[in-house]
Design a protein around this motif. Structure first.
Motif, PDB file in Angstrom:
ATOM      1  N   ASP A   1       0.837  -1.194   0.000  1.00  0.00           N
ATOM      2  CA  ASP A   1       0.000   0.000   0.000  1.00  0.00           C
ATOM      3  C   ASP A   1       0.880   1.256   0.000  1.00  0.00           C
ATOM      4  OD1 ASP A   1       0.931   0.281   2.627  1.00  0.00           O
ATOM      5  OD2 ASP A   1      -0.864  -0.639   3.482  1.00  0.00           O
ATOM      6  N   GLU A   2       0.248   2.438  -0.019  1.00  0.00           N
ATOM      7  CA  GLU A   2       0.991   3.692  -0.151  1.00  0.00           C
ATOM      8  C   GLU A   2       1.939   3.916   1.024  1.00  0.00           C
ATOM      9  OE1 GLU A   2       2.677   6.994  -1.457  1.00  0.00           O
ATOM     10  OE2 GLU A   2       1.306   5.732  -2.629  1.00  0.00           O
ATOM     11  N   ALA A   3       1.481   3.612   2.242  1.00  0.00           N
ATOM     12  CA  ALA A   3       2.340   3.809   3.413  1.00  0.00           C
ATOM     13  C   ALA A   3       3.567   2.900   3.356  1.00  0.00           C
ATOM     14  CB  ALA A   3       1.547   3.538   4.688  1.00  0.00           C
ATOM     15  N   THR A   4       3.381   1.669   2.910  1.00  0.00           N
ATOM     16  CA  THR A   4       4.505   0.746   2.795  1.00  0.00           C
ATOM     17  C   THR A   4       5.458   1.187   1.701  1.00  0.00           C
ATOM     18  OG1 THR A   4       3.098  -1.083   3.545  1.00  0.00           O
ATOM     19  CG2 THR A   4       5.141  -1.663   2.432  1.00  0.00           C
ATOM     20  N   ARG A   5       4.919   1.653   0.576  1.00  0.00           N
ATOM     21  CA  ARG A   5       5.779   2.125  -0.519  1.00  0.00           C
ATOM     22  C   ARG A   5       6.594   3.343  -0.093  1.00  0.00           C
ATOM     23  NH1 ARG A   5       1.126   1.180  -3.684  1.00  0.00           N
ATOM     24  NH2 ARG A   5       0.804   3.421  -4.044  1.00  0.00           N
ATOM     25  N   GLU A   6       6.049   4.155   0.792  1.00  0.00           N
ATOM     26  CA  GLU A   6       6.797   5.314   1.292  1.00  0.00           C
ATOM     27  C   GLU A   6       8.005   4.854   2.111  1.00  0.00           C
ATOM     28  OE1 GLU A   6       7.822   9.206   1.658  1.00  0.00           O
ATOM     29  OE2 GLU A   6       6.149   8.407   0.471  1.00  0.00           O
ATOM     30  N   LEU A   7       7.818   3.801   2.901  1.00  0.00           N
ATOM     31  CA  LEU A   7       8.936   3.255   3.662  1.00  0.00           C
ATOM     32  C   LEU A   7       9.985   2.638   2.733  1.00  0.00           C
ATOM     33  CD1 LEU A   7       7.026   1.521   6.597  1.00  0.00           C
ATOM     34  CD2 LEU A   7       8.526   3.511   6.784  1.00  0.00           C
ATOM     35  N   ILE A   8       9.509   1.970   1.692  1.00  0.00           N
ATOM     36  CA  ILE A   8      10.427   1.328   0.744  1.00  0.00           C
ATOM     37  C   ILE A   8      11.244   2.366  -0.005  1.00  0.00           C
ATOM     38  CG2 ILE A   8      10.527  -0.054  -1.368  1.00  0.00           C
ATOM     39  CD1 ILE A   8       8.062  -1.566  -0.357  1.00  0.00           C
ATOM     40  N   ARG A   9      10.645   3.517  -0.305  1.00  0.00           N
ATOM     41  CA  ARG A   9      11.281   4.517  -1.165  1.00  0.00           C
ATOM     42  C   ARG A   9      12.640   4.962  -0.613  1.00  0.00           C
ATOM     43  NH1 ARG A   9       6.992   7.613  -1.523  1.00  0.00           N
ATOM     44  NH2 ARG A   9       6.110   6.277  -3.135  1.00  0.00           N
ATOM     45  N   ASP A  10      12.723   5.193   0.684  1.00  0.00           N
ATOM     46  CA  ASP A  10      13.988   5.634   1.283  1.00  0.00           C
ATOM     47  C   ASP A  10      15.005   4.492   1.400  1.00  0.00           C
ATOM     48  OD1 ASP A  10      12.975   8.200   1.572  1.00  0.00           O
ATOM     49  OD2 ASP A  10      12.196   7.802   3.594  1.00  0.00           O
ATOM     50  N   TYR A  11      14.493   3.274   1.421  1.00  0.00           N
ATOM     51  CA  TYR A  11      15.337   2.105   1.635  1.00  0.00           C
ATOM     52  C   TYR A  11      15.899   1.539   0.334  1.00  0.00           C
ATOM     53  CZ  TYR A  11      16.217  -2.876   2.807  1.00  0.00           C
ATOM     54  OH  TYR A  11      16.765  -4.120   2.964  1.00  0.00           O
ATOM     55  N   TRP A  12      15.191   1.744  -0.772  1.00  0.00           N
ATOM     56  CA  TRP A  12      15.456   0.993  -1.984  1.00  0.00           C
ATOM     57  C   TRP A  12      16.771   1.378  -2.651  1.00  0.00           C
ATOM     58  CZ3 TRP A  12      14.997  -3.467  -3.354  1.00  0.00           C
ATOM     59  CH2 TRP A  12      14.838  -3.922  -4.659  1.00  0.00           C
ATOM     60  N   ALA A  13      17.103   2.668  -2.721  1.00  0.00           N
ATOM     61  CA  ALA A  13      18.349   3.077  -3.385  1.00  0.00           C
ATOM     62  C   ALA A  13      19.591   2.511  -2.693  1.00  0.00           C
ATOM     63  CB  ALA A  13      18.423   4.601  -3.485  1.00  0.00           C
ATOM     64  N   PRO A  14      19.763   2.681  -1.369  1.00  0.00           N
ATOM     65  CA  PRO A  14      20.942   2.060  -0.735  1.00  0.00           C
ATOM     66  C   PRO A  14      20.918   0.542  -0.787  1.00  0.00           C
ATOM     67  CG  PRO A  14      19.496   3.020   0.931  1.00  0.00           C
ATOM     68  CD  PRO A  14      19.011   3.509  -0.400  1.00  0.00           C
ATOM     69  N   GLN A  15      19.720  -0.060  -0.787  1.00  0.00           N
ATOM     70  CA  GLN A  15      19.647  -1.510  -0.883  1.00  0.00           C
ATOM     71  C   GLN A  15      20.109  -1.996  -2.263  1.00  0.00           C
ATOM     72  OE1 GLN A  15      19.372  -3.851   1.129  1.00  0.00           O
ATOM     73  NE2 GLN A  15      19.019  -5.594  -0.235  1.00  0.00           N
ATOM     74  N   LEU A  16      19.763  -1.273  -3.315  1.00  0.00           N
ATOM     75  CA  LEU A  16      20.239  -1.637  -4.650  1.00  0.00           C
ATOM     76  C   LEU A  16      21.751  -1.461  -4.766  1.00  0.00           C
ATOM     77  CD1 LEU A  16      17.429  -0.148  -6.914  1.00  0.00           C
ATOM     78  CD2 LEU A  16      17.965  -2.567  -6.586  1.00  0.00           C
ATOM     79  N   LEU A  17      22.271  -0.408  -4.158  1.00  0.00           N
ATOM     80  CA  LEU A  17      23.722  -0.232  -4.144  1.00  0.00           C
ATOM     81  C   LEU A  17      24.395  -1.402  -3.430  1.00  0.00           C
ATOM     82  CD1 LEU A  17      26.329   1.406  -4.554  1.00  0.00           C
ATOM     83  CD2 LEU A  17      25.791   2.609  -2.406  1.00  0.00           C
ATOM     84  N   ALA A  18      23.840  -1.791  -2.288  1.00  0.00           N
ATOM     85  CA  ALA A  18      24.395  -2.928  -1.544  1.00  0.00           C
ATOM     86  C   ALA A  18      24.313  -4.208  -2.369  1.00  0.00           C
ATOM     87  CB  ALA A  18      23.651  -3.096  -0.220  1.00  0.00           C
ATOM     88  N   ALA A  19      23.194  -4.403  -3.077  1.00  0.00           N
ATOM     89  CA  ALA A  19      23.028  -5.603  -3.897  1.00  0.00           C
ATOM     90  C   ALA A  19      24.046  -5.637  -5.033  1.00  0.00           C
ATOM     91  CB  ALA A  19      21.610  -5.663  -4.455  1.00  0.00           C
ATOM     92  N   TRP A  20      24.310  -4.480  -5.657  1.00  0.00           N
ATOM     93  CA  TRP A  20      25.291  -4.445  -6.741  1.00  0.00           C
ATOM     94  C   TRP A  20      26.696  -4.732  -6.222  1.00  0.00           C
ATOM     95  CZ3 TRP A  20      29.525  -1.203  -7.833  1.00  0.00           C
ATOM     96  CH2 TRP A  20      30.085  -1.389  -9.100  1.00  0.00           C
ATOM     97  N   LEU A  21      27.065  -4.129  -5.106  1.00  0.00           N
ATOM     98  CA  LEU A  21      28.377  -4.400  -4.515  1.00  0.00           C
ATOM     99  C   LEU A  21      28.520  -5.879  -4.142  1.00  0.00           C
ATOM    100  CD1 LEU A  21      28.709  -1.254  -2.219  1.00  0.00           C
ATOM    101  CD2 LEU A  21      30.072  -1.735  -4.269  1.00  0.00           C
ATOM    102  N   GLY A  22      27.440  -6.451  -3.594  1.00  0.00           N
ATOM    103  CA  GLY A  22      27.466  -7.871  -3.251  1.00  0.00           C
ATOM    104  C   GLY A  22      27.605  -8.753  -4.481  1.00  0.00           C
ATOM    105  N   ALA A  23      26.982  -8.346  -5.598  1.00  0.00           N
ATOM    106  CA  ALA A  23      27.078  -9.125  -6.831  1.00  0.00           C
ATOM    107  C   ALA A  23      28.505  -9.111  -7.378  1.00  0.00           C
ATOM    108  CB  ALA A  23      26.105  -8.576  -7.874  1.00  0.00           C
ATOM    109  N   VAL A  24      29.125  -7.936  -7.404  1.00  0.00           N
ATOM    110  CA  VAL A  24      30.502  -7.841  -7.892  1.00  0.00           C
ATOM    111  C   VAL A  24      31.427  -8.675  -7.007  1.00  0.00           C
ATOM    112  CG1 VAL A  24      32.431  -6.282  -8.350  1.00  0.00           C
ATOM    113  CG2 VAL A  24      30.094  -5.577  -8.905  1.00  0.00           C
TER     114      VAL A  24
END
Length: 456
Positions: A123-146
């Motif tokens: 829902d919208e409230a959950t997506r708001e929480l995800i929004r701040d989390y998603w960019a650093p999480q993707l960075l962490a995922a890319w570093l972990g992949a390399v």
């Protein structure tokens, strides 16, 4: 028939190759579970938000593992055939290409996050929480992949100790950073949910520095001849990596469909499902370690044409998986109330997690069989069959029974359906492996002949 002394010797060799990876994977997955336990202390809503991101994180992991399988298979085959110069060129190519592919995927997932998470049921409230989390999480995922690609290079050369050590170091570093960045210290309030992602990103970055320093001491990479090697190896690489990535992408896709089903059962069920997903990967640590340590060994046997040892290795690994996972699953099922108390904060989440552990954990013995068969199939020149097995496990065995169980019995039905699907998949995978090995030994196999083992 192999003698008991031969089995014992192979068992010792398999143990020496596997235990460093098992410890490393245990540390890596352990910090991920503790990471979710810290997030659970923030409340059910942040934990549910993090749980919605797991399928997409698994998507990145699926691509990186698929590429890693191709790295380990091609380099180990080249080494088994004595082509060390070619192995160095392959090492350089796959590190560069894999890093670029994962960076592009991370960007696409960041750009399309709103559409993806809304379709998953957030829902919208959950997506708001995800929004701040998603960019650093993707960075962490890319570093972990390399970092994983570097691990694959070391494993292809028979070194499982260094990846295991670095996994432990990065995991401990992450555990130290988690409470500081999530909850803060002193007057600093902390970052909350995004702090968990930043802790992982910093830990993986430190791991990259360590592994790059060690890699400079080895002559495993090349600068010359890359264009020629790319032209000659692109087809076999795609032939392995393509089906392997499809196989590895099936679980994230199935996870997306599964969490959309769980989302209809309520926020506490989503939070419990997220914790159960973390616990699943931790419980499968031995299987995951074997899927990392066994394929390079099988690839060398493949390059040398030693199919008798292939059969012995596969049988031994499957016996280890079934015995270990069944024992661990039954033990955790008995201890499920205490495990849930330790991991979850809300009473509703604890009750749901207890139910999931009791049904799912024992079924991982069969799931482990399927995972090992898929991994071995990729290493032995059967990537298409491995891909079909992975697809069948999820879309013919797992998801239909999960959905049917949830429709008929809510969360208890969902847990029972998922467990039955795992058992069914394990039985089918074992029968498939038996037939593949029998056909290869009688010369009736055709798929492995489609992928050139070496380039002349």
């Amino acid at each position: 028939m192999p003698s008991s002394s031969t089995d014992a010797s192979l068992g010792q060799m398999l143990w020496r190759q596997t235990w460093p990876m098992a410890i490393g994977v245990l540390a890596l997955l352990g910090f991920q579970l503790v990471d979710s336990a810290f997030v659970a202390r923030l409340g059910t809503a942040p934990l549910a938000a993090q749980s919605f991101t797991f399928p997409l994180t698994f998507l990145i992991i699926g691509v990186q593992v698929g590429l890693g399988i191709a790295i380990a298979a091609l380099i180990s085959r080249a080494l088994g055939a004595g082509e060390t110069a070619r192995a160095r060129c392959l090492g350089s190519l796959v590190l560069m290409v894999g890093s670029v592919i994962l960076a592009l995927l991370a960007f696409v997932l960041w750009w399309s996050q709103a559409a993806i998470f809304s379709r998953l049921g957030a829902d919208e409230a959950t997506r708001e929480l995800i929004r701040d989390y998603w960019a650093p999480q993707l960075l962490a995922a890319w570093l972990g992949a390399v970092l994983y690609f570097f691990y694959s290079l070391f494993r292809a050369h028979g070194d499982t100790r260094l990846p295991g050590k670095i996994m432990v170091i990065t995991s401990l570093f992450n555990l130290l950073l988690d409470p500081l960045l999530i909850f803060g210290v002193g007057p600093w309030a902390g970052l909350g949910l995004p702090g968990a992602a930043w802790a992982t990103a910093i830990a993986f970055a430190s791991g990259l520095l360590l592994v790059a320093k060690r890699l400079r001491q080895n002559d495993w990479l090349a600068r010359d001849g890359l264009r020629r090697e790319l032209a000659g190896s692109a087809r076999p690489f795609v032939g392995i990596a393509g089906p392997a990535m499809v196989s590895q992408l099936m679980p994230p896709l199935a996870s997306m469909l599964a969490i959309s089903v769980v989302a209809s059962l309520g926020e506490s069920s989503v939070a419990a499902w997220g914790l159960a997903s973390r616990l699943e990967t931790l419980a499968l640590v031995v299987v995951l370690a074997l899927t990392m340590s066994l394929p390079p060994w099988l690839g060398r046997c493949y390059g040398a044409g030693d199919w008798a040892q292939v059969r012995q290795l596969v049988r031994l690994a499957l016996r280890i998986v079934v015995g270990w996972q069944l024992t661990l699953g039954l033990l955790l099922a008995l201890l499920s109330p205490w495990a849930s108390q330790l991991l979850a904060g809300s009473p509703d989440v604890r009750d749901d997690l207890t139910l999931l552990i009791r049904f799912l954990l024992p079924s991982y013995a069969a799931l482990g069989v399927c995972m090992l068969v898929v991994s071995a199939g990729n290493a032995l020149g059967w990537p298409l069959r491995a891909m079909l097995m992975s697809t069948a496990r999820l879309f013919l065995c797992y998801l239909p029974f999960l959905w049917l169980g949830a429709s008929l019995g809510g969360l208890p039905g969902l847990a029972m359906g998922a467990a039955f699907g795992n058992v069914l998949a394990g039985v089918v995978a074992w029968q498939l492996m038996r037939r593949m090995l029998a056909r290869r030994e009688t010369g009736a196999d055709t798929e492995s002949k489609l992928l050139p083992r070496e380039r002349t």
